[in-house]
Design a protein around this motif. Sequence first.
Motif, short mmCIF file in Angstrom:
data_model
loop_
_atom_site.label_atom_id
_atom_site.label_comp_id
_atom_site.label_asym_id
_atom_site.label_seq_id
_atom_site.Cartn_x
_atom_site.Cartn_y
_atom_site.Cartn_z
N ASN A 148 0.80 -1.22 0.00
CA ASN A 148 0.00 0.00 0.00
C ASN A 148 0.84 1.27 0.00
O ASN A 148 0.29 2.37 0.05
N PRO A 205 8.09 1.82 -5.19
CA PRO A 205 7.26 3.00 -5.02
C PRO A 205 8.06 4.28 -4.76
O PRO A 205 7.77 5.04 -3.85
N HIS A 229 3.40 8.62 -1.05
CA HIS A 229 3.66 8.43 0.38
C HIS A 229 5.14 8.63 0.70
O HIS A 229 5.48 9.23 1.73
N MET A 284 2.86 3.97 -1.77
CA MET A 284 2.92 4.53 -3.12
C MET A 284 4.00 5.63 -3.18
O MET A 284 4.41 6.15 -2.15
#
Length: 124
Positions: free
Chosen positions: A51, A105, A56, A53
């Motif tokens: 989760n 990410p 973030h 990304m």
Amino acid sequence: MQSDPMTLALLIELYLSDLTQQGKHPCTLYTYGKDCQQILAHFGAQRKLRNIMPAHIARFYKSSELLCIPKTGKSRAPATIAKTKRVLRQLLTWAHHYNHLSTLPLPKAPAHPKSAVNGKSQPR
């Protein structure tokens, strides 16, 4: 890719364990551990790795957990900030290499600033 979602805390534990097995110097392990504490303080230990990304990560780069010393509120040295960013990048690259992440990410690097005089990028 694992069937159970990997948490950030578990990933860090595996990463630091791998570095220990590689024979990294105890001082390196200590400082990487401190960097990982900052990362956990921002994202949370139970944050699912899948989760996270690029946005973030970009927010972490601007966060107080990275930029300030918690007890004093003073700014961290630029070299310290750069090292923590490097540790995060290495952690995520390691996770990708061992198939804990399908893609990295990481936010795109900012473009070189252009000169107001000639519109060309300035050398660094």
